[in-house]
Design an enzyme around this catalytic site. Structure first.
Site, PDB file in Angstrom:
ATOM      1  N   SER A 150       0.841  -1.000   0.057  1.00 40.60           N
ATOM      2  CA  SER A 150      -0.101   0.040  -0.132  1.00 40.60           C
ATOM      3  C   SER A 150       0.980   1.196   0.026  1.00 40.60           C
ATOM      4  O   SER A 150       2.029   1.180  -0.135  1.00 40.60           O
ATOM      5  CB  SER A 150      -0.866  -0.059   1.235  1.00 40.60           C
ATOM      6  OG  SER A 150      -0.042   0.149   2.379  1.00 40.60           O
ATOM      7  N   LYS A 151       0.221   2.220   0.048  1.00 41.77           N
ATOM      8  CA  LYS A 151       0.847   3.604   0.191  1.00 41.77           C
ATOM      9  C   LYS A 151       2.126   3.600   1.149  1.00 41.77           C
ATOM     10  O   LYS A 151       3.062   4.203   0.863  1.00 41.77           O
ATOM     11  CB  LYS A 151      -0.103   4.800   0.211  1.00 41.77           C
ATOM     12  CG  LYS A 151       0.129   5.988  -0.829  1.00 41.77           C
ATOM     13  CD  LYS A 151      -0.914   6.800  -0.820  1.00 41.77           C
ATOM     14  CE  LYS A 151      -0.644   7.962  -1.805  1.00 41.77           C
ATOM     15  NZ  LYS A 151      -1.588   8.998  -1.706  1.00 41.77           N
ATOM     16  N   ARG A 152       1.637   3.139   2.429  1.00 49.76           N
ATOM     17  CA  ARG A 152       2.696   3.517   3.259  1.00 49.76           C
ATOM     18  C   ARG A 152       3.882   2.463   3.097  1.00 49.76           C
ATOM     19  O   ARG A 152       4.835   2.649   3.903  1.00 49.76           O
ATOM     20  CB  ARG A 152       2.067   3.175   4.564  1.00 49.76           C
ATOM     21  CG  ARG A 152       2.051   1.757   5.244  1.00 49.76           C
ATOM     22  CD  ARG A 152       0.814   1.779   6.218  1.00 49.76           C
ATOM     23  NE  ARG A 152       0.181   0.532   6.113  1.00 49.76           N
ATOM     24  CZ  ARG A 152       0.445  -0.534   6.542  1.00 49.76           C
ATOM     25  NH1 ARG A 152       1.600  -0.900   7.167  1.00 49.76           N
ATOM     26  NH2 ARG A 152      -0.408  -1.570   6.250  1.00 49.76           N
ATOM     27  N   HIS A 153       3.817   1.593   2.187  1.00 49.14           N
ATOM     28  CA  HIS A 153       4.979   0.679   1.777  1.00 49.14           C
ATOM     29  C   HIS A 153       6.016   1.409   0.704  1.00 49.14           C
ATOM     30  O   HIS A 153       6.610   0.770   0.393  1.00 49.14           O
ATOM     31  CB  HIS A 153       4.543  -0.694   1.534  1.00 49.14           C
ATOM     32  CG  HIS A 153       3.914  -1.480   2.677  1.00 49.14           C
ATOM     33  ND1 HIS A 153       2.554  -1.811   2.565  1.00 49.14           N
ATOM     34  CD2 HIS A 153       4.260  -1.751   3.857  1.00 49.14           C
ATOM     35  CE1 HIS A 153       2.196  -2.450   3.383  1.00 49.14           C
ATOM     36  NE2 HIS A 153       3.180  -2.603   4.728  1.00 49.14           N
ATOM     37  N   GLY A 154       5.285   2.313   0.233  1.00 44.62           N
ATOM     38  CA  GLY A 154       6.108   2.747  -0.911  1.00 44.62           C
ATOM     39  C   GLY A 154       5.384   2.469  -2.216  1.00 44.62           C
ATOM     40  O   GLY A 154       5.889   2.556  -3.482  1.00 44.62           O
TER      41      GLY A 154
END
Ligand code: GLU
Length: 469
Positions: free
Chosen positions: A238-242
């Site tokens: 997801s976004k928080r993983h890049g």
């Protein structure tokens, strides 16, 4: 027969890292085999598709060097072809009109749930002979009720789906619009796709698509379903993983081939080798060697690979990205030959192009900000203004500003003052750059140029002379 693959994104968002990996694998696989890589924009969902997303996908692919050999094709241009295929199936008795209302389908589902059987359409309109003129209908495919849909997946191995588990797929909605599975099959056929490479989230669509190919009398392509990307905590990326836009990686100072190298290693390996040039990627990659387990995204490794690609690239290769980053800081119109020299001095010192610009920014600004606290305390405060004055005077007397001459002059001053090299070089470095790290001191002086170097030495002398006792 030469291999033809396609990357088929839906333009409902930017090109993210998972999509880029699919495109890369498609392109690399066809490169080695001399085949064709096609881009097809799946914009049948008119409400969610946007022109911005189309542009971002094309731009992202271009930045990564993944321009298609053919396309982009747009599904919205092919609606008539999809509807014609549905009409043909209807005429051949392989599809039928279904007039069931939403209420009756909901009621069917409910009763199936109560009987604890898997909810699916039961094909009740298959045998219908009345065609009520005013009533809306969908066109459904008549799925074979026995047998299996099976294929040898290039990545997942042998896959079999019993037909009795599939319900009668909707091909055309009641508003007359074709559905995803129909559009994909018609396009894959018309575009001569013989190898479909896509995410494993599409595995459940494949048996339906195989049935459609067969019913239409078309050859079934081969399939390779890639494992999905996961974040470091094991959850879906997801976004928080890049999982941000590929173009964000450009903003953050990554090189396209570093990102490609990194994505390549997510799921594919070649012995112990971690670092690949573009050429090696194209020569070695084989979709059949992609592993089945989910790949974990790891930003530290990406940084490490990026640092390697920055170090090993030529200055010319780095120039566009370096200029791009300088431009973002408002530094424009610099001489190319000069920038190439700067890059050569700094490329071994940065893991990203942003870091490279940060570290070399002192060359481009007119005046330095305050000295870095630590560097100031450790190296500059204890320096004697007289030593800096001696250097200032010697450098001011140089006829030309050449690296070798500067080096010679610097050594002479050190010798005259009976100092160690570092005793003078470190305070001078802080004076010139504001920090304690930079390329060799004479390269730093050379790149900074005569007038800025002398000015900054003078500023440091003034600073030391005026510091509170
Ligand atoms: N448009 C689909 C997606 O973006 C891909 C379909 C396919 O590759 O068959 O997920």
């Amino acid at each position: 027969m030469s291999v033809r693959t396609r990357f088929a994104p839906s333009p409902t968002g930017f090109l993210h890292i998972g999509g880029a990996r699919t495109a890369l694998f498609c392109q690399l696989h066809t490169r080695r085999l001399g085949g064709t890589f096609i881009l097809r924009i799946e914009d049948t969902d008119r409400e969610r598709s946007t022109q911005e997303a189309v542009d971002a996908i094309i731009q992202g692919l271009h930045w990564l060097g993944l321009d298609p050999d053919e396309g982009p094709y747009f599904q919205s241009d092919n609606t008539a072809l999809y509807l014609a295929a549905a009409e043909r199936l209807l005429a051949e008795g392989k599809a039928y009109r279904c007039y069931c209302s939403r209420e009756s389908i909901d009621a069917l589902r409910e009763s199936q749930r109560e009987q604890q059987i898997k909810p699916r359409y039961d094909g009740r309109c298959r045998t219908r002979t009345d065609f009520p003129a005013e009533q809306p209908f969908v066109i459904r495919f008549q799925t074979p009720s026995s047998g299996v849909a099976a294929w040898e997946d290039h990545i997942q191995g042998s896959i079999r789906f019993p037909n009795e588990e599939l319900d009668d797929l909707i091909l055309v909605r009641s508003d007359g619009s074709p559905t995803y599975n129909l559009a994909v099959v018609v396009d894959d056929h018309n575009m001569g796709i013989n190898l479909v490479i896509r995410g494993e989230d599409h595995i459940s669509n494949t048996p339906r698509q195989i049935h459609l190919f067969q019913a239409l009398g078309w050859p079934v392509p081969e399939y390779a379903h890639m494992p999905l990307l996961h974040g470091s905590d094991g959850s879906k990326l997801s976004k928080r993983h890049g999982a941000v836009s590929v173009l964000q990686y450009r903003e953050d100072g990554f090189l396209p081939d570093a990102l490609n190298n990194y994505l390549l290693r997510l799921g594919w390996s070649h012995g112990e080798q971690e670092l690949f040039t573009r050429q090696e990627m194209q020569e070695l990659f084989n979709i059949r060697e992609v592993g089945r387990s989910a790949a974990i995204f790891n930003l530290d490794k990406l940084l490490w690979i990026n640092g390697h690609h920055i170090r090993t690239a030529t200055a010319e290769q780095l120039l566009p990205d370096y200029r791009y980053q300088l431009d973002k800081r408002g530094i424009r119109g610099q001489d190319t030959a000069y920038l190439l020299q700067v890059i050569t001095e700094f490329q071994s010192r940065a893991k990203t192009m942003v870091e490279m610009v940060d570290k070399s920014l002192f060359l481009f600004v007119d005046t330095l900000g305050p000295y870095e606290e630590k560097a100031l305390k450790k190296h500059l405060l204890s320096a004697l203004p007289q030593s800096l004055m001696a250097l200032h005077q010697a450098l001011a007397g140089l006829e030309t500003w050449q690296a070798q001459e500067i080096d010679h002059c610097f050594r002479q001053v050190v010798a005259d003052l009976q100092m160690e090299m570092g005793q003078l070089a470190q305070p001078v470095r802080v004076a010139l750059t504001g920090t304690a790290s930079s390329p060799g001191i004479h390269e730093t002086l050379y790149l900074l140029g005569r007038s800025k170097s002398l000015q900054r030495l003078q500023d440091a002398i003034d600073f030391l002379q005026n510091k509170p006792k």
